[in-house]
Design a protein around this motif. Structure first.
Motif, PDB file in Angstrom:
ATOM      1  N   LEU A   1      46.007  28.488  54.867  1.00 56.00           N
ATOM      2  CA  LEU A   1      47.090  29.286  55.445  1.00 56.00           C
ATOM      3  C   LEU A   1      47.751  30.166  54.401  1.00 56.00           C
ATOM      4  N   PHE A   2      48.094  29.583  53.239  1.00 55.28           N
ATOM      5  CA  PHE A   2      48.847  30.399  52.281  1.00 55.28           C
ATOM      6  C   PHE A   2      47.977  31.389  51.514  1.00 55.28           C
ATOM      7  N   GLN A   3      46.647  31.333  51.715  1.00 55.78           N
ATOM      8  CA  GLN A   3      45.763  32.346  51.128  1.00 55.78           C
ATOM      9  C   GLN A   3      46.198  33.760  51.508  1.00 55.78           C
ATOM     10  N   LEU A   4      46.535  33.935  52.776  1.00 53.89           N
ATOM     11  CA  LEU A   4      46.897  35.264  53.267  1.00 53.89           C
ATOM     12  C   LEU A   4      48.145  35.791  52.565  1.00 53.89           C
ATOM     13  N   PHE A   5      49.156  34.936  52.469  1.00 50.27           N
ATOM     14  CA  PHE A   5      50.421  35.351  51.851  1.00 50.27           C
ATOM     15  C   PHE A   5      50.270  35.514  50.344  1.00 50.27           C
ATOM     16  N   ASP A   6      49.451  34.664  49.721  1.00 48.77           N
ATOM     17  CA  ASP A   6      49.236  34.736  48.283  1.00 48.77           C
ATOM     18  C   ASP A   6      48.571  36.060  47.905  1.00 48.77           C
ATOM     19  N   GLY A   7      47.586  36.470  48.701  1.00 48.76           N
ATOM     20  CA  GLY A   7      46.873  37.710  48.428  1.00 48.76           C
ATOM     21  C   GLY A   7      47.744  38.940  48.603  1.00 48.76           C
ATOM     22  N   THR A   8      48.502  39.002  49.693  1.00 49.92           N
ATOM     23  CA  THR A   8      49.312  40.192  49.959  1.00 49.92           C
ATOM     24  C   THR A   8      50.487  40.310  48.987  1.00 49.92           C
ATOM     25  N   GLN A   9      51.030  39.161  48.536  1.00 48.44           N
ATOM     26  CA  GLN A   9      52.147  39.270  47.596  1.00 48.44           C
ATOM     27  C   GLN A   9      51.677  39.749  46.218  1.00 48.44           C
ATOM     28  N   VAL A  10      50.494  39.318  45.759  1.00 44.64           N
ATOM     29  CA  VAL A  10      50.041  39.752  44.440  1.00 44.64           C
ATOM     30  C   VAL A  10      49.624  41.222  44.459  1.00 44.64           C
ATOM     31  N   VAL A  11      49.083  41.696  45.577  1.00 46.17           N
ATOM     32  CA  VAL A  11      48.765  43.119  45.700  1.00 46.17           C
ATOM     33  C   VAL A  11      50.052  43.944  45.749  1.00 46.17           C
ATOM     34  N   GLY A  12      51.062  43.424  46.440  1.00 47.71           N
ATOM     35  CA  GLY A  12      52.358  44.105  46.459  1.00 47.71           C
ATOM     36  C   GLY A  12      52.918  44.277  45.057  1.00 47.71           C
ATOM     37  N   LEU A  13      52.814  43.228  44.251  1.00 49.12           N
ATOM     38  CA  LEU A  13      53.256  43.314  42.853  1.00 49.12           C
ATOM     39  C   LEU A  13      52.451  44.352  42.080  1.00 49.12           C
ATOM     40  N   GLY A  14      51.129  44.370  42.289  1.00 50.28           N
ATOM     41  CA  GLY A  14      50.263  45.318  41.580  1.00 50.28           C
ATOM     42  C   GLY A  14      50.592  46.762  41.910  1.00 50.28           C
ATOM     43  N   ILE A  15      50.842  47.032  43.170  1.00 50.50           N
ATOM     44  CA  ILE A  15      51.187  48.391  43.596  1.00 50.50           C
ATOM     45  C   ILE A  15      52.506  48.828  42.961  1.00 50.50           C
ATOM     46  N   LEU A  16      53.499  47.970  43.007  1.00 52.38           N
ATOM     47  CA  LEU A  16      54.813  48.303  42.452  1.00 52.38           C
ATOM     48  C   LEU A  16      54.758  48.482  40.935  1.00 52.38           C
ATOM     49  N   ARG A  17      53.905  47.692  40.245  1.00 51.90           N
ATOM     50  CA  ARG A  17      53.751  47.868  38.794  1.00 51.90           C
ATOM     51  C   ARG A  17      53.181  49.244  38.478  1.00 51.90           C
ATOM     52  N   GLY A  18      52.222  49.688  39.276  1.00 54.94           N
ATOM     53  CA  GLY A  18      51.646  51.016  39.065  1.00 54.94           C
ATOM     54  C   GLY A  18      52.681  52.119  39.213  1.00 54.94           C
ATOM     55  N   MET A  19      53.700  51.876  40.031  1.00 50.82           N
ATOM     56  CA  MET A  19      54.778  52.838  40.239  1.00 50.82           C
ATOM     57  C   MET A  19      55.901  52.662  39.217  1.00 50.82           C
ATOM     58  N   GLY A  20      55.735  51.688  38.315  1.00 52.33           N
ATOM     59  CA  GLY A  20      56.747  51.446  37.298  1.00 52.33           C
ATOM     60  C   GLY A  20      57.930  50.647  37.787  1.00 52.33           C
TER      61      GLY A  20
END
Length: 437
Positions: free
Chosen positions: A353-372
């Protein structure tokens, strides 16, 4: 996908070192040693991710400067990142060596488990400095879009780690059986060699010749150190809050019992492998989003963000199904203890179950890091894991006496909160950038 594929394997390599150690100990050294590995990893990983986060601060800056075709600035950022990571590696070793021993002995853990963990923790601590140096050059190369080389170094490094660990743990070819100490020695040797190979590649490859003209081993500028740390430090704290929550879960599991702690280690090891794959997609998102951000191509940025979310959701749905269908079989990869396997199988259903949330939260972090954007996401991770996830897990697991499954329910709620809040943050910033553009 061209960027994410190699990064996935490279990111997975960090976890595979711990996974290989866990599997070898679980099969050849017994349940107490397996619990010791769990305890060591829970303490060590909190410190290690601080270093990895600081090293990661280089990648978005390189991606953005490369988007501006500023090669001289890329080389100067590499010079300063090198010294930041050297100093960080030394400081982190001291924290692990002097702090973690004290923490393990005063965390209400099984004395037998603590005694087994001590030599392994020392050897892992020594491996921090070469790993930090390796990541200096790895993050530089990946920021420029060269991801396959770090992947290849990681693959061969892990093969070497597994071979050496088996030889030293079992006592083959004239070596005495070393038990858990053997996997620590293998990991240290592996990381030293990976450091040397990655450093040689970046400094000698024709691909980077124009980027490292201004690179100097003894060059430190306050402004560049500050710019790297402004991203690296919050990223490190993001890692600490997330990994620290899982480390806290391991300590809570230890309060419940050695069986629960060993079962937690089996399940979290398997879940960590899929997380690192999602983390690879997030790293690729950081590179592409950072490059688009540097070029001020905000529509292109949104397209990369959208496809990154879609990729990680598709992947995590597949792994969730895999965990649900093969939850009884997968634990055998790590342990032979029937009780450990049975309890770990139940935890894998929650992990599905938490696979889905774990994946989307780490991608969210990656996107925001790219934007500084790193400060608000850091606050989000703190709230999600330490205000919501871990306290709820403790309440369900200890107070309500739901056991280790209750702890995992709390972690799942924390991941869900992080995923939603980070996506809201991305949408808010993206809408503002489009209006400005």
């Amino acid at each position: 996908m061209a960027l994410a594929g190699p990064v996935v394997i490279s990111q997975l390599g960090h976890t595979l070192v711990q996974t290989a150690d866990t599997m070898i100990v679980g099969h050849f050294a017994g349940t107490i040693s397996l619990a010791a590995v769990s305890l060591t990893h829970s303490v060590f990983m909190v410190v290690l991710v601080i270093g990895l986060g600081i090293a990661y601060g280089l990648t978005p800056l390189i991606a953005q400067e490369n988007g501006k075709s500023n090669k001289e600035e890329c080389s100067k950022l590499l010079s300063n990142s090198f010294w930041i990571n050297i100093v960080s590696g030394i400081l982190l070793f001291c924290i692990v060596y002097f702090g973690s021993m004290f923490a393990m002995q005063h965390a209400d853990q099984d004395p037998k488990v603590v005694n087994e963990a001590k030599p392994y923790l020392l050897l892992l601590s020594l491996s921090i400095l070469p790993l930090m140096t390796f990541n200096t050059f790895k993050q530089f190369a990946e920021g420029l879009g060269f991801t396959k080389q770090a992947m290849q170094v990681t693959i061969w490094g892990n093969v070497l780690n597994v071979v050496l660990a088996i030889i030293l743990v079992k006592g083959m070819f004239g070596f005495p059986p070393m038990g858990i100490r053997g996997v620590g020695i293998a990991t240290l040797i592996d990381r030293i060699l990976m450091m040397l190979v990655m450093m040689f590649y970046v400094l000698r490859s024709k691909h980077f010749k124009s980027y490292i003209i201004h690179f100097k081993f003894f060059s430190v500028q306050k402004a560049r150190v500050t710019s790297i740390l402004k991203i690296g430090t919050p990223v490190a704290m993001q890692y600490v809050f997330e990994i620290g929550a899982f480390a806290g879960a391991s300590l809570i599991a230890g309060k419940i019992g050695a069986l629960e702690q060993a079962s937690h280690q089996v399940a979290i090891t398997l879940a960590s492998m899929t997380y690192m794959m999602a983390s690879g997609v997030a790293a690729a998102a950081t590179i592409k989003v950072g490059n688009s951000f540097g070029n001020r191509k905000f529509v292109r940025l949104q397209k990369f963000a959208k496809v990154s979310y879609h990729l990680v959701l598709l992947f995590m749905i597949c792994t969730a199904i895999l965990f649900a269908v093969f939850n009884q079989q997968l634990p055998y990869l790590i342990s032979k203890d029937a009780d450990v396997i049975q309890l770990a199988a139940q935890l894998l259903l929650v992990a599905g179950l938490f696979q889905l949330f774990d994946g989307t939260q780490v991608v969210g972090l990656g996107i925001l890091r790219g934007m500084g954007d790193v400060n608000v996401p850091t606050l989000i991770t703190f709230i999600s894991y330490w205000i919501i996830g871990l306290p709820v897990g403790y309440f369900m697991g200890i107070v309500l006496q739901w056991g280790i499954k209750g702890v995992w329910y709390g972690l799942t709620l924390g991941l869900l909160s992080s995923s939603i809040l980070l996506n809201m943050r991305y949408r808010y910033i993206a809408s503002r950038k489009l209006v400005i553009a």
